[in-house]
Every structure is written in C-alpha cells, then in structure tokens.
Design an enzyme around this catalytic site. Sequence first.
Site, PDB file in Angstrom:
ATOM      1  N   HIS A   1       9.496 -28.739   2.102  1.00 23.84           N
ATOM      2  CA  HIS A   1      10.105 -28.419   0.810  1.00 23.84           C
ATOM      3  C   HIS A   1      11.534 -27.902   1.002  1.00 23.84           C
ATOM      4  CE1 HIS A   1      10.052 -27.374  -3.473  1.00 23.84           C
ATOM      5  NE2 HIS A   1      10.738 -26.296  -3.113  1.00 23.84           N
TER       6      HIS A   1
ATOM      7  N   CYS B   1      19.985 -22.610 -11.437  1.00 20.94           N
ATOM      8  CA  CYS B   1      19.501 -22.855 -12.806  1.00 20.94           C
ATOM      9  C   CYS B   1      18.272 -23.755 -12.807  1.00 20.94           C
ATOM     10  CB  CYS B   1      20.601 -23.406 -13.710  1.00 20.94           C
ATOM     11  SG  CYS B   1      21.630 -24.634 -12.950  1.00 20.94           S
TER      12      CYS B   1
END
Lengths: 273, 431
Positions: free
Chosen positions: B100, B51
């Site tokens: 990342h 989400c």
Amino acid sequence: MDNLILIPGVFYLASTAGYIGYLFRNRSGFHRAGHLLLWTGFVLHSLVLAAIAVKTARVPAANLHETLSVAGWALAGVFLFFQRRFDVKVLGAYAAPLVTVVVIAALHFPQSQVPLKTAMTSLWLLVHIATVFIGDAAFALAAGLGLLYLAQERAIKGKRHGFFFKRLPSLEQLDNAGYGCIVTGFAFLTFGLITGFVYAQWIWGRFWSWDPKEVWSSITWLLYAALLHQRLAMGWRGRRSAMMAMIGFAVVLFTFLGVNILLKGHHGEFTRW
Amino acid sequence: MTAIGLLGLNHKTAPVAIRECLAFSADDGPEALKTLKTLPAINEALLLSTCNRVEVLFTTEDPDQGASQIEAFIARFKHQDPAVFRPALYRLFGDDAVRHVFRVGASLDSMMVGEPQILGQIKEAFRQATGHKTSGVILNRLMHRAFFVAKRVRSETGIGDHAVSISFAAIELGRKIFGTLEGKAVLLIGAGEMAELAVEHLIRLRAGQIFVANRTFERAVALARRFNGQALHFEELIDHLKAVDIIISSTGAPDFVLRRDQIKDVLKQRKNRPLFFIDIAVPRDIDPAINRLDNAYVYDIDDLKGVIEENIADRHKEAVKAERIVDEAVVHFRNWRQSLDVVPTIVALQKKLTDMAEAEVKKTLSGLNHVNPEDAEALHRMGRALVKKFLHDPAMFLKGQISHGDKAFHLDLARRMFNLDTDTGNGDRSE
C-alpha cells in the site's frame, strides 16, 4: 573484392531493427543502438568505398552496383549529420531502412568492370558525384520529414492522438528540419550541376548537350528553386512544403534512376549492370 | 517479530464529509506525532494526511493492539466517534501494508492516477516523522524504498506522461504544434477559469506578449493587468491576429467570434505561420471550419476532453506495468525484513568470518614448506575456534537482552557494521 558492402549492409540492417524498435517501443536504448550501428555501418562503408577507389584507381561510381552503393553511403552520412543538427529521432525509422534497401539493391547487381568510354579519374568528377549524391540524399531526408509532417498534422487536425502523435516531434521542428534539408540539398545540387557543366565542357567540349540527365537535373533544380522561393516570398510552409518535398524527391528519383534506365544519354553507362 | 501496520482511509473508502473531519492540518502534525510516540504498543509511526487520505503507518509487536490504539488516537485527537469512521478504515499488515505504501507513493492509489503531488506530500510526512524521531530503522528503510519505487515507476512507465486537465492538455497540444511555447504571443478572448488557468500556464512557460480582449473593456484592462499584458477593444481583435500565435477563447457570445474567411486572410498576412485556437466556450466562439485551413488548428472543449480521456486510459494501461514494479519492491523489502532477524544475522556473520578465516589459513599454508597434514588440520581448527570465540559475545548480545523496540536497530547496525547485505543481491543500497 567480392561484395564487401555486405558488411556495412549487415550493420545497416541491424540499425534498421534498432530504429524500428525505437519507433514502436519508444525506449531510448533502441535509438542509441540504431544510431551506433548506423555510424559503424557508415564508417565501414566509407572504408569499402575507399578500398575500391584505391584498387581501381578511379571514382567508385562506374556501374549500377557502385552508384547505388555510393547513394546509400551518402544517405547514411547526410542523415547522421542532420540527426546531430535537428534531432528528429524517429526519422531513423525512415532513413535506416532506406539506406538498407539501397545497399541490398546494390548487392543484386554485379560488380562487372566494363571499360568505360568516360574517364573516371578526374577530381572534378569526384566533386561532381559527391555533391550531387549528398544533395539527393538531403532531398530524400526532406521527403521523409515531409511524410512525418503530414502524419503529425493529420493526427493534430483529426484529433486522433494515437501512434504518431506521441512519437513525432512538433510540426515546427519537422518543418524546420525539412527546410534545412532542402536548403542543404539545393546548395549541393547547385554546386553539383556547376561542376557537371564544367566537366562536360572539359570532356566533351560543351557545357550543355540536351542529355536527358542534364534536362531532368535542371528540372529538379528549378522545382526546388521554386519551392524555396515560394517559402521565402509567400510563406509556403507546413503542409504545402511537405507535399512539395515529397514530389521533389519523386522527381529526384526519376532523374537518378528513371532517366538512366528509360532514356538514353551519356550518364547511362554509370548505371549499367 | 515486529510487524508493519497501516491504518487509514482514503477517497475510495470514505466520502469527503468523513475525510475532512479526520484530516490533520500542518499545525496538528507535531502534536499528533508526539502523541503517537507515547502509545505503548507503537514503536515507530508516520502520519500522512492529504485531502484524499488520512493514514498512519506504524510498527508494532502486537498488530491488533497497535491498530486499536491508533484508531483510538485518531478519534481522540479529532474528537470524532470511532463508530462513524470505522467502516471506512482499512487495516493492513506486513506485505499488504508495504504494498500500500509503495502504491500510494507511486501515485497508483491516487484519485487521478499518476498525479505527482502525492510523492511530495509523503516526503513531507516522512520529514516530519524523522524530525520528531517517530520513525526508526524499519520505517526509514520502507520510506526510502517507497521513494525509490516512485522514481522507478515515473521513469520506467508512462504513468505521468500526458496531461489530464483541460488547460494542460491544451498546452501539450501547443507544444506539438510549435515545439517550444517560449516567446509565443497569446490572445485571450473573454474570460473564464479554465481559460485564465491556461494563460497562466503559458506565462510560466515564458510565452511572449499577452493580449486580452473583452466585450467590456474594463474587464479586459483588469485581466491584462493581472497577466502583465495588453488590453484590446473587441473591435480591433482581427488586426492583432497577425501578431499572435495562440488564441484562447472563452466568451458568452451566442455566435462565432472568429470566422473562416477572416482567418484565411490573417494566415496570408502571417505568411502561414501557424495559429492555434483553443475554444473553451459553449456555444463555440471559433468557427470549426478554420481547422480545415492549412496551418490553423482548432480545438474545442470536447476535443480537449477527448484528449484527456485518451490520456487517462493510457495512464491506466501504464499502471499495470507500475504494479509489477511495486510487486518486485514488496518482495525485496520482505527479504530485507526477514534478514533482519537474529538467526539469519548470526548465520550470515558466522559464514562471513569462517570464509575469511579459511582463506587466511590457506594463504598461510601455501607460504609454508613441508607442513604435514596433521599440522595443517590444526591450523584450520585454530581458525574455526577463533571465529567461534569471536562470535560468542556478539551472538549473545543479539539474542539476549535487547528490548523489542531496539532489536531492529541493533540487527541493522550489526548487518551494516559487518557489511552483510552487499552481496545478498538486494540492491537496496543503490538508492
């Protein structure tokens, strides 16, 4: 034998560093190191005491140096035992420095072999000394746990979740451990007093002679008896129990040292220097 | 050389309105991966959609081409105009992409730093990718490193240590008071989402009996049924305080529901066994003066919020340590990637074989008597020549006809076959 307890003393000092490191850095490696060093110090200390006992053929508690040494030894041993049982890891940051200070204090007093009026070879005496010192050591730990309890309670009630809140175990655990220490201390002190009375009867021909040590030991005993009674009957737990444990230990300290130094009596000669 | 790339957006770059349009559902997964596999510029690919983020991790020989193909793929697959989401996209390559991935896995890039769910989501994404064979040597290695980094961050820093939600913060406090919450009786006064959540946590921690009191008894009965507890009339509340340890209050009452004098008596009856009040109601239900009684602890909603803020601040402090662990892992991974090139691999192989040959020649010579220097030199020459002959074909193979996509695979295979990575100090096999 010139100040052999310097060797366990060094281990105690290193152990203190380990436990203090654990308190601040919160890494289990520090705790393991502190614990191991304390064990090593304790074993070496036991050997030193045994060596003195063998060499002099008497109980090694005949002057202030030896008495303090035995006190430090008992505290280390009782702490190691309770650590296994209650697992209050940060307590090491209280117990190890205390042991170290007591042993360093012992080093300051000479090991003079003043001839004593009292015989120091009886098994009764050995049991008397051992039980009293173990009892006192347990009370010392109870006071430390009381201190930790108060710190943790203050953090929780004051809603400041800083240093102690994160490091200390739950209030329940601290309270239980403190209670365990007091029960143990009380049992040993009771036994120590009984053996003391028996020994007094044997040596001086009377159980009780209003010696200040006898009087103050009995006051100590009554104090802890009251504390235990109130806990069981009235639910004196937590804060009140913690405070009482600390007050009790102050009385223990006075009975142990203050009486010998400030008041006279037939225990005085064991703390001469 | 093959490049690692990452293209995506997250809660920092894109509002939820964009994220929800691009989110891939669990059902989308297989088809999306199949499509990714067909993209000409893409060698390996992994799709992570939660989400808070949509990211595609990939390897390519042509970074620009690869990134635009991925972007076009997302637009096509989700029927969105690329112009809408392009400003929110980040394109990362090489070390930046690796860093990342490590940061996301270690929950450093999460909305709530340190939350543990993200790692499970990444593991699932990786499982999907391996299931559809879209990940290969490089991404497999990268993901395993990411899991390893996440584990290290979790165990070596306090990033996930303390609760950051009201109900968890309350439970954590309960632990500091009672030690274990197992068997502790709980009383819920009133109702409300946070309060009910806290009760559910307590049940999961095997709390004891649950009592529910409510002004409307029917509501109490309904909640009690849900928690498998006992409903109480509001009037009999006080009588039950003897038996409970944790009181969670969340009523709409305008005034205090429990007062100091009442609790003082209750504590006496309980022989001072501790009572923990969690007051989630505004206006408050529990008289704050109760907190001043021995063995009674009161936390209201602001106190709990204060705890959470402290914990969040702590997590951010710990995140600094975690970044160091991530940086370290990025360097390790870079070393591995660089070793996964043709020349270093052949050099390493040559060194290993030459060392072996030399050692064997020396051993043989030391067993022989009266060898003159020229003969000894001849033996050494033979050893070196053997190595050279032996290396010729593998070296040609590695340098030669391998298609780009397979290169990493073959190099990795060669390195593993000849055990070339164990003594380089990468420590990569330790996971």
